[in-house]
Design an enzyme around this catalytic site. Structure first.
Site, PDB file in Angstrom:
ATOM      1  N   GLU A  47       0.857  -1.205   0.000  1.00 10.66           N
ATOM      2  CA  GLU A  47       0.000   0.000   0.000  1.00 10.66           C
ATOM      3  C   GLU A  47       0.888   1.249   0.000  1.00 10.66           C
ATOM      4  O   GLU A  47       1.919   1.277   0.686  1.00 10.66           O
ATOM      5  CB  GLU A  47      -0.843  -0.036   1.292  1.00 10.66           C
ATOM      6  CG  GLU A  47      -1.692   1.205   1.530  1.00 10.66           C
ATOM      7  CD  GLU A  47      -2.328   1.216   2.939  1.00 10.66           C
ATOM      8  OE1 GLU A  47      -1.681   0.754   3.906  1.00 10.66           O
ATOM      9  OE2 GLU A  47      -3.472   1.701   3.050  1.00 10.66           O
ATOM     10  N   ASN A 107      -6.940   6.221  -1.977  1.00 11.01           N
ATOM     11  CA  ASN A 107      -5.843   5.300  -1.651  1.00 11.01           C
ATOM     12  C   ASN A 107      -6.031   4.122  -2.618  1.00 11.01           C
ATOM     13  O   ASN A 107      -6.956   3.321  -2.456  1.00 11.01           O
ATOM     14  CB  ASN A 107      -5.973   4.869  -0.182  1.00 11.01           C
ATOM     15  CG  ASN A 107      -4.811   4.014   0.283  1.00 11.01           C
ATOM     16  OD1 ASN A 107      -4.084   3.447  -0.517  1.00 11.01           O
ATOM     17  ND2 ASN A 107      -4.658   3.910   1.597  1.00 11.01           N
ATOM     18  N   LYS A 124      -9.354   2.048  -2.157  1.00 10.14           N
ATOM     19  CA  LYS A 124      -9.603   1.506  -0.808  1.00 10.14           C
ATOM     20  C   LYS A 124     -10.955   1.946  -0.239  1.00 10.14           C
ATOM     21  O   LYS A 124     -11.277   3.139  -0.227  1.00 10.14           O
ATOM     22  CB  LYS A 124      -8.468   1.949   0.121  1.00 10.14           C
ATOM     23  CG  LYS A 124      -8.496   1.342   1.517  1.00 10.14           C
ATOM     24  CD  LYS A 124      -7.234   1.741   2.278  1.00 10.14           C
ATOM     25  CE  LYS A 124      -7.130   1.154   3.657  1.00 10.14           C
ATOM     26  NZ  LYS A 124      -5.883   1.570   4.349  1.00 10.14           N
ATOM     27  N   GLU A 143      -6.355   8.629   7.640  1.00 10.98           N
ATOM     28  CA  GLU A 143      -6.852   8.200   6.318  1.00 10.98           C
ATOM     29  C   GLU A 143      -8.247   8.760   6.052  1.00 10.98           C
ATOM     30  O   GLU A 143      -8.592   9.056   4.914  1.00 10.98           O
ATOM     31  CB  GLU A 143      -6.865   6.673   6.217  1.00 10.98           C
ATOM     32  CG  GLU A 143      -5.480   6.084   6.053  1.00 10.98           C
ATOM     33  CD  GLU A 143      -5.531   4.641   5.586  1.00 10.98           C
ATOM     34  OE1 GLU A 143      -6.045   4.372   4.493  1.00 10.98           O
ATOM     35  OE2 GLU A 143      -5.043   3.781   6.342  1.00 10.98           O
ATOM     36  N   CYS A 169      -4.856  -3.054   2.656  1.00  7.92           N
ATOM     37  CA  CYS A 169      -4.577  -2.998   4.090  1.00  7.92           C
ATOM     38  C   CYS A 169      -5.775  -3.297   4.987  1.00  7.92           C
ATOM     39  O   CYS A 169      -6.114  -4.443   5.194  1.00  7.92           O
ATOM     40  CB  CYS A 169      -3.931  -1.661   4.452  1.00  7.92           C
ATOM     41  SG  CYS A 169      -3.206  -1.741   6.118  1.00  7.92           S
ATOM     42  N   ASN A 194       0.257  -1.108   5.436  1.00  8.34           N
ATOM     43  CA  ASN A 194       1.127  -0.325   6.330  1.00  8.34           C
ATOM     44  C   ASN A 194       0.463  -0.436   7.689  1.00  8.34           C
ATOM     45  O   ASN A 194      -0.549   0.225   7.960  1.00  8.34           O
ATOM     46  CB  ASN A 194       1.143   1.161   5.952  1.00  8.34           C
ATOM     47  CG  ASN A 194       1.956   1.477   4.718  1.00  8.34           C
ATOM     48  OD1 ASN A 194       3.099   1.907   4.781  1.00  8.34           O
ATOM     49  ND2 ASN A 194       1.336   1.295   3.559  1.00  8.34           N
TER      50      ASN A 194
HETATM   51  N1  CDV Z   1      -3.084   1.312   6.523  1.00  8.80           N
HETATM   52  C1  CDV Z   1      -4.008   0.679   7.278  1.00  8.80           C
HETATM   53  O1  CDV Z   1      -5.129   0.476   6.828  1.00  8.80           O
HETATM   54  N2  CDV Z   1      -3.649   0.327   8.529  1.00  8.80           N
HETATM   55  C2  CDV Z   1      -4.539  -0.283   9.466  1.00  8.80           C
HETATM   56  C3  CDV Z   1      -4.174   0.057  10.904  1.00  8.80           C
HETATM   57  C4  CDV Z   1      -4.384   1.473  11.194  1.00  8.80           C
HETATM   58  C5  CDV Z   1      -5.014  -0.747  11.868  1.00  8.80           C
HETATM   59  C6  CDV Z   1      -4.581  -1.809   9.330  1.00  8.80           C
HETATM   60  O2  CDV Z   1      -5.688  -2.357   9.302  1.00  8.80           O
HETATM   61  O3  CDV Z   1      -3.517  -2.439   9.307  1.00  8.80           O
END
Ligand code: CDV
Length: 313
Positions: A47, A107, A124, A143, A169, A194
């Site tokens: 990501e 994103n 996303k 975000e 993510c 991330n």
């Molecule tokens: N980049 C993300 O979406 N990170 C989230 C953290 C903040 C919980 C994740 O689900 O890994």
């Protein structure tokens, strides 16, 4: 046509704010060359690969914010990735912050085939964190401030001889993301993440970061009879530690390849897309066993509602 897709999960170590796009692209090209030497068909990057994970900072000036976004894809800085794909005959996917011509911020993840052609795009949907400044946190997770919720659902594209889907993510923690693709016969889900080790609203979860990461990806793979390729950007980025654990997971639910470091590292696995069949045709034969008439709450309701008494009948 062969149903084997050799995948390189291209984990990236930290990217600092001062690191330029050309520096990051050089690191990505190095991983693509390594993948080509291993005869990979596909390389999967994390990501927001091109920059540091900027939602950790509260920013007010839109010029500062937009500096992390890409106005065109490819751009002068990213064109070498697309040229390398065509030259090496290798597909790739990666995440980036997208600023559309209409001024919308997403994103985004892109899927590029072996000729360098863009064949799939996902924006996303599950944006974690908060939209306002919360100074009590060790770092922000903005975000919800910097991105809009994706304007299209999870897609699955015919590519590399199979059905390839993408999520990003936080999507991986939600069974709905996998199922939306499972219902499109997905055979391989690509996802980058991330994930800070520290979770400011619930620090008691910190020791479980890697476990929860594996738990959701392995369950999503098995329950939908699909390969899952989960790829981290990790290590200590601007003082914030993010977990690694990039994994290639079979439709059996088993992890068949995993990164050992918290830096740039390629994990390679030979993935037989036909391994999805016995799951899709037996225990998870959706047409035979799903009962959507009983799943109404899933789309009809957002938050949980507690029961109020009642009886068995
Ligand atoms: N980049 C993300 O979406 N990170 C989230 C953290 C903040 C919980 C994740 O689900 O890994």
């Amino acid at each position: 046509m062969s149903r084997i897709v050799t995948v390189g999960a291209a984990q990236m170590g930290p990217i600092q704010r001062a690191d330029s796009r050309p520096q990051v692209v050089r690191r990505m090209l190095e991983l693509m060359r390594e993948a080509a030497a291993h005869r990979c068909d596909l390389v999967v990057f994390p990501e927001l690969t091109l920059t540091t994970f900027f939602p950790r900072w509260w920013m007010e000036d839109q010029v500062d914010i937009d500096a992390f976004f890409e106005r065109s894809m490819p751009s002068n800085d990213t064109a070498p990735l697309f040229e390398a794909a065509a030259r090496l005959g290798i597909g790739f996917s990666f995440g980036y912050a997208e600023l559309t011509p209409e001024g919308r911020h997403f994103n985004t993840a892109l899927l590029v085939d072996k000729t360098g052609r863009q064949v799939g795009k996902y924006r996303k949907i599950h944006l974690p964190g908060h939209a306002r400044h919360e100074p009590w946190r060790a770092f922000q997770h903005l975000e919800k401030r910097y991105f809009e919720v994706g304007d299209r659902s999870w897609g699955v594209w015919p590519a590399l001889g199979g059905h390839i889907g993408m999520m990003i993510c936080n999507d991986r923690r939600w069974p709905e993301s996998y199922r939306m693709m499972g219902l499109q016969s997905v055979e391989m889900i690509l996802l980058g993440y991330n994930t800070p080790r520290h979770n400011p609203p619930a620090p008691d979860h910190d020791r479980l970061g890697e476990f929860h990461n594996q738990l959701v990806m392995q369950a999503g793979a098995y329950q939908n009879g699909t390969w899952v390729v989960g790829v981290a950007k990790c290590g200590v980025e601007e003082g914030c530690e993010m977990i690694g654990g990039s994994s290639i997971i079979a439709p059996t639910g088993e992890v068949i390849g995993q990164a050992l470091t918290q830096g740039d590292e390629l994990v390679v696995a030979r993935c037989d897309l036909d391994l999805t069949k016995s799951y899709k045709e037996s225990i998870f034969n959706f047409a035979m066993h799903r009962q959507p008439e009983h799943y109404g709450r899933i789309v009809g309701q957002r938050g949980a509602v507690a029961p109020e008494g009642g009886s068995a009948d």
